[in-house]
Design a protein around this motif. Structure first.
Motif, PDB file in Angstrom:
ATOM      1  N   UNK A  59       0.838  -1.189  -0.051  1.00 40.04           N
ATOM      2  CA  UNK A  59       0.194  -0.128   0.001  1.00 40.04           C
ATOM      3  C   UNK A  59       0.937   1.229  -0.132  1.00 40.04           C
ATOM      4  N   UNK A  60       0.734   2.091  -0.904  1.00 39.90           N
ATOM      5  CA  UNK A  60       1.105   3.256  -1.233  1.00 39.90           C
ATOM      6  C   UNK A  60       2.972   2.938  -1.081  1.00 39.90           C
ATOM      7  N   UNK A  61       3.233   2.160  -1.877  1.00 41.78           N
ATOM      8  CA  UNK A  61       4.841   1.706  -1.908  1.00 41.78           C
ATOM      9  C   UNK A  61       5.795   2.568  -2.256  1.00 41.78           C
ATOM     10  N   UNK A  62       5.275   3.465  -3.264  1.00 37.89           N
ATOM     11  CA  UNK A  62       6.404   4.623  -3.737  1.00 37.89           C
ATOM     12  C   UNK A  62       6.698   5.605  -2.636  1.00 37.89           C
ATOM     13  N   UNK A  63       5.628   5.680  -1.675  1.00 38.35           N
ATOM     14  CA  UNK A  63       5.747   6.687  -0.463  1.00 38.35           C
ATOM     15  C   UNK A  63       7.007   6.007   0.543  1.00 38.35           C
ATOM     16  N   UNK A  64       6.830   4.705   0.884  1.00 42.47           N
ATOM     17  CA  UNK A  64       7.660   3.872   1.600  1.00 42.47           C
ATOM     18  C   UNK A  64       9.111   4.069   0.748  1.00 42.47           C
ATOM     19  N   UNK A  65       9.275   3.779  -0.260  1.00 37.24           N
ATOM     20  CA  UNK A  65      10.429   3.585  -1.018  1.00 37.24           C
ATOM     21  C   UNK A  65      11.190   5.067  -0.955  1.00 37.24           C
ATOM     22  N   UNK A  66      10.378   6.024  -1.173  1.00 39.29           N
ATOM     23  CA  UNK A  66      11.231   7.464  -1.085  1.00 39.29           C
ATOM     24  C   UNK A  66      11.546   7.763   0.238  1.00 39.29           C
ATOM     25  N   UNK A  67      10.778   7.191   1.163  1.00 37.42           N
ATOM     26  CA  UNK A  67      11.139   7.765   2.696  1.00 37.42           C
ATOM     27  C   UNK A  67      12.498   6.712   3.115  1.00 37.42           C
ATOM     28  N   UNK A  68      12.520   5.703   2.322  1.00 36.83           N
ATOM     29  CA  UNK A  68      13.720   4.897   2.897  1.00 36.83           C
ATOM     30  C   UNK A  68      14.971   5.284   2.006  1.00 36.83           C
ATOM     31  N   UNK A  69      15.003   6.106   1.307  1.00 37.75           N
ATOM     32  CA  UNK A  69      16.114   6.445   0.252  1.00 37.75           C
ATOM     33  C   UNK A  69      17.124   7.097   1.372  1.00 37.75           C
ATOM     34  N   UNK A  70      16.549   7.707   2.232  1.00 34.83           N
ATOM     35  CA  UNK A  70      17.703   8.426   3.073  1.00 34.83           C
ATOM     36  C   UNK A  70      18.324   7.482   4.344  1.00 34.83           C
ATOM     37  N   UNK A  71      17.801   6.154   4.098  1.00 43.19           N
ATOM     38  CA  UNK A  71      18.563   5.202   5.309  1.00 43.19           C
ATOM     39  C   UNK A  71      19.482   4.363   4.755  1.00 43.19           C
ATOM     40  N   UNK A  72      20.188   4.762   3.626  1.00 37.89           N
ATOM     41  CA  UNK A  72      21.322   3.853   3.129  1.00 37.89           C
ATOM     42  C   UNK A  72      20.492   2.607   2.497  1.00 37.89           C
TER      43      UNK A  72
END
Length: 233
Positions: A59-72
């Motif tokens: 659900x709302x996968x792109x939002x999760x992926x974008x958020x994780x971009x800053x975590x390595x």
């Protein structure tokens, strides 16, 4: 103590009970006391020294992926169709090493006791006699939990289902160690990890460890203020 080098954080749920918040924000990205639930889960995993991490999405996968971009570097296991807990982990197995790994739910919050919960699990974990080790939480003291409990725990640290009993003293916390071998012969597609727990229990390879810190379930928007109050410094 057996070395555990991989972990998976489950973040693919729909969060239906958290609506309307989750209509636009996936539940793992709901902020509680200034930090998202997903980040809190990842903080625990990274503090345990785990570098190889998988996060599943739906659900709302792109939002999760974008958020994780800053975590390595985190491996994304996207599920176009929801696979539930068992199917989701089975899909990600190729990214979870060849032996033992943590699986952590991102829709719960926990704080550690004197020794971090993941370290306590690693100390107890014995892959020679265990296929699954569940972190259990006492129902009494579980903030936001309204169920009747999941397990009894005997003197040998073996969990037993509540079954027909009106209640049980422990619930599954959403934190665990699993072995690849648990998934041998697992169902295809969508299924619950409970199927594999029951099979491991029959083989006497399911064990439990009681959490010694705090545990919070943020199930509805109404539950947020109380949990935020308890987590705030």
């Amino acid at each position: 103590m057996s070395a555990i080098t991989h972990a998976m954080v489950l973040a693919a749920g729909l969060g239906l009970r958290m609506r309307p918040i989750t209509l636009t924000t996936p539940k793992p990205l709901v902020s509680v006391a200034g930090r998202t639930m997903l980040d809190r889960a990842l903080d625990h995993v990274e503090r345990a020294g785990i570098d190889d991490i998988v996060v599943n999405t739906h659900w709302l996968a792109d939002t999760v992926v974008e958020h994780l971009a800053g975590r390595g570097e985190i491996t994304i296991s996207h599920e176009p169709d929801l696979l539930e807990t068992g199917g989701g982990v089975a899909k990600a197995l190729p990214h979870l090493g060849h032996s033992s790994f943590y699986v952590v739910n991102s829709d719960i919050i926990w704080t550690d006791g004197p020794v971090p919960a993941l370290a306590r699990l690693a100390r107890m974990w014995d892959p020679n006699r265990m296929d699954a080790l569940l972190l259990l939480q006492k129902v009494e003291g579980a903030v936001g939990y309204e169920g009747k409990g999941d397990f009894f725990l005997d003197a040998a640290d073996v969990p037993h289902r509540r079954g027909e009993a009106p209640s049980a003293p422990y619930l599954f916390s959403g934190v665990q160690v699993l072995h690849h071998r648990l998934f041998e012969g697992a169902p295809e597609g969508k299924f619950s990890l409970n199927v594999l727990y029951d099979r491991a229990a029959q083989a006497r390879r399911l064990f439990g460890l009681v959490h010694d810190g705090n545990w919070y379930h943020v199930g509805t928007p109404e539950a947020l203020p109380e949990v935020e109050r308890l987590l705030s410094p």
